[in-house]
Scaffold this active site. Structure first.
Site: not given
Length: 611
Positions: A2, A27, A76, A102-103, A484, A488, A491, A507, A606
């Site tokens: 947050c 964030r 968040w 935050n947390g 990667e 992306k 996301e 496999h 982020k």
């Protein structure tokens, strides 16, 4: 995750707080709120579900402006749904203490049950509101003493910032495992979870450590530590950070801007670190631990998300040139394992923000058991940067988009340089060393060639916009980049994308191959090129759509790929960097076809500072 912004100063608090919060919106952003104190003691309080612009419109509707102090927060969600009432700030029964947080308060339920029995009334479903009621319970006129008492009751991770209605020119705070930074300017003071909140106003900062608490005003800063009752002197540091670099300029999204900054990121990450005439690598941040690095007999790379993907490429490079056992570990798993650390283990924490909680906790555990701890981070003065024995900064400037791009490129480069530096200390002769260093110096030119081909990548993304399932396949160094690329796409486009080592496809995953599956295969001319051709044959035989990324123009590739994208020729070790830039572009342009909020994808933040 947050965003927190606090301010005490002149009569412009509302604008400063809202602008600061907009700078932190990457964030977390499912709701936002603010409390501002003006000429009278009555606070102006606004809380709204949605992004910061919703809060800003509500403030304008109420003609809320000015003020000399206040707090602002973007949320968040962790405890309680996304709603106006669960947005911060939160307050006590008497509406005297206003708290942003935050947390996660891990023991909030037992604290809340006890407070309810004592007669306290709650307005939200959050863990944060418990803190406001604890302040109400313990306050006896001494803010500092009250903060200390509250901290001793809390379990978990927190950055707490608050204002008492009767003392609106003072902000109190506490920090444990969640970033909090003070900014100082003559006649003004700022406090935030990220320097981006106030960097346009001042570059003079004080980084708070775990268990720090205290009070700040426009004229005074008092910091104490729960484990040391003596007053702690806050060391003011000057941030070498360009505010203008964080502006979007003429790009449609920050993500696109940051992809096009990848060549410059390599230049900045290598500047002054490669002495080509002497074939030497110079990493000043590691000089103080060079005697310990000489003795290292195993290396642990630890990270999350994109940083973990970068570590996968570095693992292979380090194994190949240092001839040491190297592992690349997911931090959220490693921190709960009984990994055999000792004084000869080198633990490398990789994090763009330097605040990733899982990486930090894994690092602290490794350090406790005697390992040498190094950091590869971008944000100067971040928690991981301060917690490690030594480290190397990326120096790539701010990365604003939630989906990391240029950091991935720079992390691989810096980790390669770190490996070569350790080889120097250990007197390991690398016959290919000059070739590697020269190739790294050519990377910016090669990356520009990739980016100059962005129109063809956009056209390809448009062609495949109706497909919803993607396999990304690569081998050896290029397993890193397919991880990667898939990340992306997940996301920012919200579609299924899975990465596999090419050889593992048969496999199990090959059962999923059909005409609706798009297979993106990174197959440059390298030591496993022929193996990749075999994998392509297997996909093609089952009707799968194939996009090939290669640096080799031959008929075999063109026959097997429905579409072929080319990257410049370089050494094998650097292929994931060039392919990475191309896959970043593909994910961006594909998400653009879906009209996604590319810079701020849903449910993501982020800097992940909660478990």
């Amino acid at each position: 995750m947050c965003g927190i912004v606090g301010y005490v100063g002149k009569n412009g608090a509302t604008k400063i707080l809202l602008n600061g919060l907009k700078n932190l919106e990457y964030r977390g952003y499912d709701s936002a709120g603010l409390v501002v104190f003006g000429s009278n003691s009555a606070p102006f309080l606004v809380k709204k579900k949605g992004q910061v612009e919703v809060l800003e419109r509500e403030c304008a509707k109420r003609n809320l402006s000015g003020g000399f102090s206040g707090l602002c927060h973007s949320r968040w969600a962790t405890h309680g749904g996304v709603s106006d009432k669960n947005a911060h700030p939160h307050w006590d029964c008497q509406k005297r203490f206003f708290i942003v947080h935050n947390g996660i308060i891990e023991n909030y339920k037992e604290l809340k049950d006890k407070l309810l029995k004592e007669g306290h009334k709650f307005n939200s479903e959050t863990d944060t509101e418990v803190v406001a009621h604890l302040f109400e319970k313990f306050y006896n006129g001494d803010l500092n003493r009250t903060v200390e008492k509250v901290m001793r009751k809390l379990n978990g991770a927190y950055a707490l910032v608050g204002i008492l209605k009767n003392k609106p020119d003072v902000i109190f705070f506490a920090r444990l495992s969640s970033p909090l930074i003070i900014g100082k300017k003559e006649g003004e003071v700022f406090i935030a979870s990220d320097v981006n909140a106030f960097i346009e106003h001042t570059k003079n900062v004080i980084y708070l450590d775990d268990y720090d608490y205290g009070v700040i005003s426009a004229d005074n800063i008092l910091i104490k530590n729960l484990h040391n009752k003596k007053k702690k002197k806050g060391d003011i540091k000057v941030i070498d950070w360009d505010y203008e670099a964080g502006l979007k300029k003429n790009y449609r999204h920050f993500m696109l801007k940051e992809i096009f900054e990848e060549p410059e990121a390599v230049i900045n990450a290598t500047r002054g670190r490669i002495i080509i005439d002497d074939m030497q690598v110079k990493l000043g941040g590691l000089e103080q631990v060079r005697h310990r690095l000489r003795l290292v007999d195993k290396i642990v790379l630890c990270a999350c998300g994109t940083a973990y993907n970068a570590g996968l490429a570095a693992k292979i490079f380090m194994e190949e040139y240092l001839r040491l056992p190297v592992s690349c570990e997911v931090a959220s798993e490693l921190r709960y394992r009984h990994f055999p650390y000792d004084a000869y283990t080198c633990f490398v924490g990789i994090s763009q923000s330097g605040e990733t909680i899982d990486t930090l906790k894994a690092l602290e555990h490794a350090k406790k058991l005697g390992a040498l701890t190094l950091g590869v981070v971008n944000v100067v003065g971040s928690t991981i940067a301060r917690a490690t024995d030594a480290g190397v900064y990326l120096h790539i400037g701010p990365e604003i988009a939630v989906a990391s791009t240029k950091a991935y490129i720079a992390q691989i480069v810096v980790l390669y340089l770190m490996a070569l530096y350790i080889a120097q200390l250990k007197n390991i002769k690398i016959l290919k060393k000059k070739v590697i260093l020269e190739a790294i110096l050519k990377l910016p030119m090669h990356l520009r060639q990739v980016l100059n081909n962005s129109r063809s990548v956009k056209t390809l993304a448009d062609d495949f916009k109706n497909y919803r399932h993607f396999f990304y396949l690569g081998r050896k160094y290029n397993y890193s980049v397919v991880m990667e690329g898939a990340l992306k796409l997940k996301e920012i486009a919200y579609v299924f994308a899975e990465a596999y080592p090419s050889g593992e496809m048969k496999h199990g995953p090959i059962a999923l191959i059909d005409r609706k599956m798009v297979n993106i295969v990174v197959a440059p001319k390298d030591s496993v090129y022929k193996k990749n051709l075999s994998n392509l044959e297997e996909i093609k035989a089952r009707g799968g759509k194939v996009i090939v990324i290669t640096n080799n123009k031959d008929s075999a590739i063109e026959k097997l790929g429905d579409n072929v994208l080319y990257i410049p020729k370089t050494i094998e070790e650097l292929n994931p960097i060039l392919a990475g830039s191309l896959l970043h572009l593909f994910a961006y342009y594909y998400a653009l076809t879906k009209n996604r909020p590319i810079d701020k994808p849903r449910n993501l933040a982020k800097s992940v500072t909660v478990e």
